[in-house]
Structures are given as structure tokens and as C-alpha cells.
Write an enzyme that holds these catalytic residues in place. Sequence first.
Site, PDB file in Angstrom:
ATOM      1  N   GLU A  61      32.340 -11.050  14.538  1.00  0.00           N
ATOM      2  CA  GLU A  61      32.788  -9.947  13.666  1.00  0.00           C
ATOM      3  C   GLU A  61      33.895  -9.120  14.307  1.00  0.00           C
ATOM      4  O   GLU A  61      34.285  -8.086  13.777  1.00  0.00           O
ATOM      5  CB  GLU A  61      31.586  -9.053  13.318  1.00  0.00           C
ATOM      6  CG  GLU A  61      30.502  -9.796  12.542  1.00  0.00           C
ATOM      7  CD  GLU A  61      29.451  -8.897  11.924  1.00  0.00           C
ATOM      8  OE1 GLU A  61      29.429  -7.683  12.204  1.00  0.00           O
ATOM      9  OE2 GLU A  61      28.634  -9.422  11.137  1.00  0.00           O
ATOM     10  N   GLY A 174      19.813   0.408  13.343  1.00  0.00           N
ATOM     11  CA  GLY A 174      18.357   0.370  13.432  1.00  0.00           C
ATOM     12  C   GLY A 174      17.646   1.009  12.252  1.00  0.00           C
ATOM     13  O   GLY A 174      16.424   1.110  12.254  1.00  0.00           O
ATOM     14  N   GLU A 176      17.004   0.006   9.322  1.00  0.00           N
ATOM     15  CA  GLU A 176      16.064  -0.822   8.569  1.00  0.00           C
ATOM     16  C   GLU A 176      14.673  -0.737   9.210  1.00  0.00           C
ATOM     17  O   GLU A 176      13.654  -0.933   8.558  1.00  0.00           O
ATOM     18  CB  GLU A 176      16.523  -2.285   8.546  1.00  0.00           C
ATOM     19  CG  GLU A 176      17.330  -2.665   7.333  1.00  0.00           C
ATOM     20  CD  GLU A 176      18.621  -1.887   7.215  1.00  0.00           C
ATOM     21  OE1 GLU A 176      18.611  -0.888   6.469  1.00  0.00           O
ATOM     22  OE2 GLU A 176      19.621  -2.236   7.832  1.00  0.00           O
ATOM     23  N   ASP A 299      19.497   1.331   0.230  1.00  0.00           N
ATOM     24  CA  ASP A 299      20.231   0.888   1.433  1.00  0.00           C
ATOM     25  C   ASP A 299      21.742   0.998   1.199  1.00  0.00           C
ATOM     26  O   ASP A 299      22.520   0.161   1.652  1.00  0.00           O
ATOM     27  CB  ASP A 299      19.832  -0.560   1.813  1.00  0.00           C
ATOM     28  CG  ASP A 299      20.424  -1.004   3.141  1.00  0.00           C
ATOM     29  OD1 ASP A 299      20.785  -0.138   3.957  1.00  0.00           O
ATOM     30  OD2 ASP A 299      20.539  -2.221   3.353  1.00  0.00           O
ATOM     31  N   ASN A 385      30.571  -4.668   2.080  1.00  0.00           N
ATOM     32  CA  ASN A 385      29.854  -4.369   3.311  1.00  0.00           C
ATOM     33  C   ASN A 385      30.852  -4.002   4.402  1.00  0.00           C
ATOM     34  O   ASN A 385      31.880  -3.390   4.112  1.00  0.00           O
ATOM     35  CB  ASN A 385      28.911  -5.512   3.686  1.00  0.00           C
ATOM     36  CG  ASN A 385      27.708  -5.034   4.490  1.00  0.00           C
ATOM     37  OD1 ASN A 385      27.858  -4.289   5.458  1.00  0.00           O
ATOM     38  ND2 ASN A 385      26.503  -5.400   4.089  1.00  0.00           N
ATOM     39  N   TRP A 386      30.587  -4.346   5.660  1.00  0.00           N
ATOM     40  CA  TRP A 386      31.399  -3.859   6.788  1.00  0.00           C
ATOM     41  C   TRP A 386      32.743  -4.564   6.886  1.00  0.00           C
ATOM     42  O   TRP A 386      33.597  -4.140   7.677  1.00  0.00           O
ATOM     43  CB  TRP A 386      30.625  -4.048   8.103  1.00  0.00           C
ATOM     44  CG  TRP A 386      30.324  -5.492   8.325  1.00  0.00           C
ATOM     45  CD1 TRP A 386      29.223  -6.162   7.893  1.00  0.00           C
ATOM     46  CD2 TRP A 386      31.186  -6.458   8.919  1.00  0.00           C
ATOM     47  NE1 TRP A 386      29.333  -7.495   8.199  1.00  0.00           N
ATOM     48  CE2 TRP A 386      30.531  -7.705   8.825  1.00  0.00           C
ATOM     49  CE3 TRP A 386      32.446  -6.405   9.531  1.00  0.00           C
ATOM     50  CZ2 TRP A 386      31.099  -8.882   9.318  1.00  0.00           C
ATOM     51  CZ3 TRP A 386      33.003  -7.582  10.009  1.00  0.00           C
ATOM     52  CH2 TRP A 386      32.326  -8.802   9.906  1.00  0.00           C
ATOM     53  N   VAL A 536      24.573 -10.651   8.369  1.00  0.00           N
ATOM     54  CA  VAL A 536      23.237 -10.700   7.756  1.00  0.00           C
ATOM     55  C   VAL A 536      23.110 -11.804   6.707  1.00  0.00           C
ATOM     56  O   VAL A 536      22.152 -12.580   6.719  1.00  0.00           O
ATOM     57  CB  VAL A 536      22.803  -9.312   7.231  1.00  0.00           C
ATOM     58  CG1 VAL A 536      23.734  -8.784   6.168  1.00  0.00           C
ATOM     59  CG2 VAL A 536      21.378  -9.354   6.707  1.00  0.00           C
ATOM     60  N   HIS A 600      15.632 -17.091   8.206  1.00  0.00           N
ATOM     61  CA  HIS A 600      15.605 -18.517   7.862  1.00  0.00           C
ATOM     62  C   HIS A 600      15.883 -18.791   6.383  1.00  0.00           C
ATOM     63  O   HIS A 600      16.007 -19.949   6.000  1.00  0.00           O
ATOM     64  CB  HIS A 600      14.253 -19.118   8.256  1.00  0.00           C
ATOM     65  CG  HIS A 600      14.066 -19.227   9.744  1.00  0.00           C
ATOM     66  ND1 HIS A 600      14.767 -20.139  10.509  1.00  0.00           N
ATOM     67  CD2 HIS A 600      13.288 -18.533  10.610  1.00  0.00           C
ATOM     68  CE1 HIS A 600      14.406 -20.013  11.789  1.00  0.00           C
ATOM     69  NE2 HIS A 600      13.514 -19.034  11.873  1.00  0.00           N
TER      70      HIS A 600
END
Length: 669
Positions: A61, A174, A176, A299, A385-386, A536, A600
Site C-alpha cells: 500500500e 484498532g 474494529e 464503520d 476507502n484509503w 482488507v 479466508h
Amino acid sequence: DQAGPDEASILANRDSGKDWPSHGFDYAGTRFSPLTQITSKNVDKLGLAWSYNLESTRGIEATPIVVDGTMYVTASWSVVHALDAKTGKRLWSYDPKVPREKAYQACCDVVNRGVAVYKGKVFVGSLDGRLVALDANSGKKLWETDTIIDRSRPYTVTGAPRVFRGNVIIGNGGAEFGVRGYITAYDAETGKQKWRWFTVPGDPAKPYENEAMAKAAKTWDPKGKYWESGGGGTVWNSMVFDPELNLMYIGTGNGTPWVHRKRSPAGGDNLYLASIVAINPETGDYVWHYQETPGDNWDYTSTQDLILADIKIDGKLRKVIMHAPKNGFFFVVDRTNGKFISAQNFVDVNWATGYDKDGRPIEIAEARSEDKPFDAIPGPFGGHNWHSMSYSPKTGLAYFPAQNIPLNLMEDKNWKKHGSNKPGQPMSGIGWNTGMLINAETPSSKPFGRLLAWDPVKQQERWRYEHVAPWNGGTLSTAGNLVFQGTADARLMAFDAGSGDVLWQSPMGTGVIAAPISYQMDGDQYITIAAGWGGVFGQTQRASDTATPGTVYTFKLNGKAQMPEFTQYQLGNLLSGVKYDPALVEEGTYLYVSNCVFCHGVPGVDKGGNIPNLGYVDKSFIENLDKFVFNGPFVSRGMPDFTGKLSAEDVEKIKAFIQGTADAIRPKK
Ligand SMILES: O=C(O)c1cc(C(=O)O)c2c(n1)C(=O)C(=O)c1cc(C(=O)O)[nH]c1-2
Ligand SMILES: [Ca+2]
């Protein structure tokens, strides 16, 4: 030997574009290169100058930093590589040796977004929360400091540090799991702590750290005992700086737990979650805030890249911040005082109809339903997102990847305790604390990923490019009328910045999530991208059939270097033949959700990202699942040891779910 860069050279580089000296190119985070050798007319002549293997199979990233001919880039596990920017030859590398058991405390892959370089030093935040200063010439460690206030909490660091006014500033992640967000400033020279600013209030029985915390505490209900979970509000990505106003700006994250009424039963905005906050970089004093998602319930972090620009609105030049956070709205805010200017949705949204003139969202009641599942659009992966946004002052457009990744969530009405583990609550078995249940109902919204060119003045889309999947890379725009972006399906693409026409592309050998950069050396303009699929979404899913290790690719006009050989992704056969008791499948489903799913994926349905999908592994793995779950061989790669967390019977249930799901989706003959 180098002594740079410093504030003056970073400001001067804004016009020359010779280097890429700070995370977002300049302090404003524009990611706009003024270089004009490569243009929309000749970009089709772009060829590889060199490539460099980052020896990494997890998400890449990093935005590379280039200073005086040296490139500094990070791989997964926070490993720093220093390269000759002209040849790609390794000068040195530094591995902070992150303990592998830290991996499962990172919600979203063992990623790192890059280093900061300042006055001959390189700064990296390690996944386990250390800030390390290295000698830029040798890679030798100069100082190291622990940035974590409480080692019993699952704090991680994935973001790039920034240096503003001689202070190295770093936040963490952190939320989450359950932590209290904050940023800390350290003297770049010595590593001595200068100040710390918390984003949310702590235990109200103790004195508040400052006035801003006392003010924020009024917007939380103490009946929610939010300080037990920490409250959230982590600053894990965005930070920019306006030297004239002497203000730095941060974007803050989501609340813990995700469910608002569990955190703060009487409601309230829960400051300073999901906000833009202006801070004096020298003192750490709060100056103003604007909250984008009051009482966050989804979120909806505001940690996406902030960009500072001066743009004409209603005939007046305004100093603004532009922002496209997870919640799906594009914001323009006055950066001198935090006053709301405008907001418009850039993707379909179903949690609010818009913003009123005071900058408050007009919410849709169902979005906070207590007893119905809700397919929030955008979902927790965000409408954006980021993945970095860029802004071209030439076109007046912001460029960023928009998306939807559906996820049906439902409040767990019986959720009580911070840090409670419960089957069906996503990843709660390893410490996630959302207060949500994943609903098995198929979400009604559809996944997509697209590149958007957005006009911040008119608050409207100018053009879009529809990608094959969500989770595409960040953007670079250039004065050569170009926008560069890497894609989930393993390409680097160049677009005409004005029209969106595709002008050039090159295969990458792996999906790309990071953002490209540009710099100039000895008369040549270069375009560089650090490619490596993950993050993610990329842990479980993929849109490419290659899985080449993380690689830095650098291009120039008429470059003639050979592409490295790509590694094909080998998807195994759909799992079959593992003996199981069908009666255990349902309970296995809930256990799988609370222990396995965000790493997974759904067995047999997802195709495996940078972590294997258990519906496609060799039968012997699942037959011997206990040997992998209990202090197994993959602990050294970051897999949790479930000893004491799962029982042998639990493992049998999980096995039943994996094989049962594979059987259920197998095409009937
Ligand atoms: O709340 C947090 O503390 C936190 C941290 C991080 C992180 O540090 O990477 C992510 C998120 N949240 C998050 O919500 C999210 O979607 C996300 C995606 C990624 C990534 O690197 O792909 N990180 C994170
Ligand atoms: Ca988060």
C-alpha cells in the site's frame, strides 16, 4: 549524501516536481505532479525503466518517497527498501521484525502505507506500533520509540508518518477491536515525545486531557461505558498540513463497537469520530472540527485522503479541504475555520438523502434499525476507502476510486460486553468488537469499482471509468493532462485527465491497490507504482489470475527493460471428500463468521486473495484442520493460534461448514 528534504525544499518541490518528497507529494496532499515530459500525446511510448522485487506476498500500500535520487518504499510487515531511483538497485533495506502473532490484530492485512523522509532521516511506523528513525544514507537505526499507550490493547500501525514543523506525527489502527484513537508527535531529531492528542474522551471518572475532550464527552452517553472498548476514532491514514495557517488536518475513524446505541445508548454525535479535525502541529492543540458522520453506525471512517486546495466558489477564492470518506459523500469544507461548504453523494447511498445547510446529514431511519438486517450502501468497505485521491489544479477535478462491496449486517440486540466473542459476530473470536451480526441473506446491492473524476465546485461527476471489480488503486494526476491508476485486475492505466479516455496500459502481474508517483532525474520523467494485491478486501477476493510477489515498477518514455516473469495464480479444485456431519453445518457457519471469514473468505465462493480460500485447498488441509488451527505452521505467517479460543468440537463444525458449503455450490451434473 543527503540532508534533505526540509520544509522549504518540500514547498519548492511543489513547482519543480523533481522529487516526491512527502506522502501526498506536497503538504496539501494533492498527488499532482507538475512534470510535463510525459503527456497525453506521448504516453503510449511509456515503457519499463526498471522493476524491483519487494519479496512480499501480502498487500503493498506504500506511496514511495523520492528524494535526491533515492526511492524509499515499504512492503508488507513494515519492511523498508531504499533504491537507486534511476536503476532500481537496492541501496539498503530495514526489517523491523514485526512479531508475526501481531498479524491478526490488524483488521485489514499486514500492510504499510510508506515512510516519511526529513533532514536525512527515514521514519517508519511498524505494524506492532513502534516509530523507527533510520539514517537515510545507510538504513542504520538512529532511534526507536514505542507509540502505543496500552500494550494490552490491539493497536496496530499501518499508516505513513508525516513530518510537520519538525515533528514526526503518527496515529494507529484498532477500532474494529476496541482502542482509544490518538496521534502523537515526536521530535524528528531526537524521538522525544512533543505532544499527544486523543480523538475521543476517556473514562469520565478521570480528568479530561484538555477542553476538547471535555466538550466531546458531552456527546457520549456514559451508560455505554465507551471507555471500556476505547471508543475508537483511530487515525490510521490521512494527515495533511497548511504551513501558512500553521494547521494540520487529520481524518478520524469509526466507533467501537460499530453499533451506535450500544456505545452511547442515549445517542449523541460521539465526537470526534468520523470527523476532520484541525490541530496546531507545534502544540497539539485542537483548533476546530467538522464531523462528517455524527453517531457513526456503519464503520464510516473519515480517514480517507484529505486534499487542500484553493478553489473558486461563487466567484470567491476559498481555502478548502476536499474529502471523499467511506460514507459516500464528497465534502468541501473551509479549512480556515471548519465551516461546511457543500456535500454531494458520489455513489448511491441509502443511509442519508443529503446534507442540510449546516452540514448535518439528513438520515434515513431504516439505516439505524434495531431489528432488521441492513445492506448499508456504502457498506463498511466504504464508497471510497484509503486508496489515494489526487487533485489537478489544471482540470479542477479530483480523481479517486469509488466502489461498493455489499455486506448485510444486523445489530446484535443482545450484545452487552466490550470485547465479547459470539458466533456470528464477524471475527469476534479474534477480538473484533462490532456488536453486529452478519446476516446470511444475500445483500441486494451490487459490487462495483470505478474511477471517478469529480468537480468539487459543481459537486458533480465529470467522467468515470468502470472497472471489472471493486478495490482499485489510488491515483496520480500530472500536468501532462494525465491520470494514472492501478487496478484490481492487475493493470496500470493512464487516462486523459479531461476526458477520461484510456491512453495507455501495462499489465502488472498482481492487482494494484497503492497509488503511482512521478519524479524527474537526469532529464527523464518517471512514473512508479508499488504493486501488490491485498488490503482488507484483497485478503479474500481477487480480480486477477496472477499473483506475482510485490514489485516496484518504474516507467519512462521509450523504457526498454523487460517485465519480470509473472506468477500465475493457482486456484485449486473445489474441495471434496472431507467427511462431515451435515447437522453441524449451521453452527459451523456462525463459528466460521466469528473466526475465519475476513481472512479466508466464503469457502468456494470467493477465489482467495493473498490468503487461501479454504474451499479450494487440498483435502488434507481440511481433514487435518485442527493441526493448523491450534498453534499450527502458519502462525509464523500471521495466522492466529486458536488454542483456548476454539474447542476440538468447534473445529469439526467449521470443517462441516467448509465442506458443506463447497458441496452446496458444486454444479450439479
Ligand atoms: O478502524 C481502524 O482502526 C481501521 C484501521 C485500518 C488499518 O489500519 O488498516 C483499516 C480500517 N479501520 C478500515 O475500516 C478499513 O476499511 C481498512 C482497509 C484497510 C486496508 O489497508 O485495506 N485498512 C483499514
Ligand atoms: Ca475501521
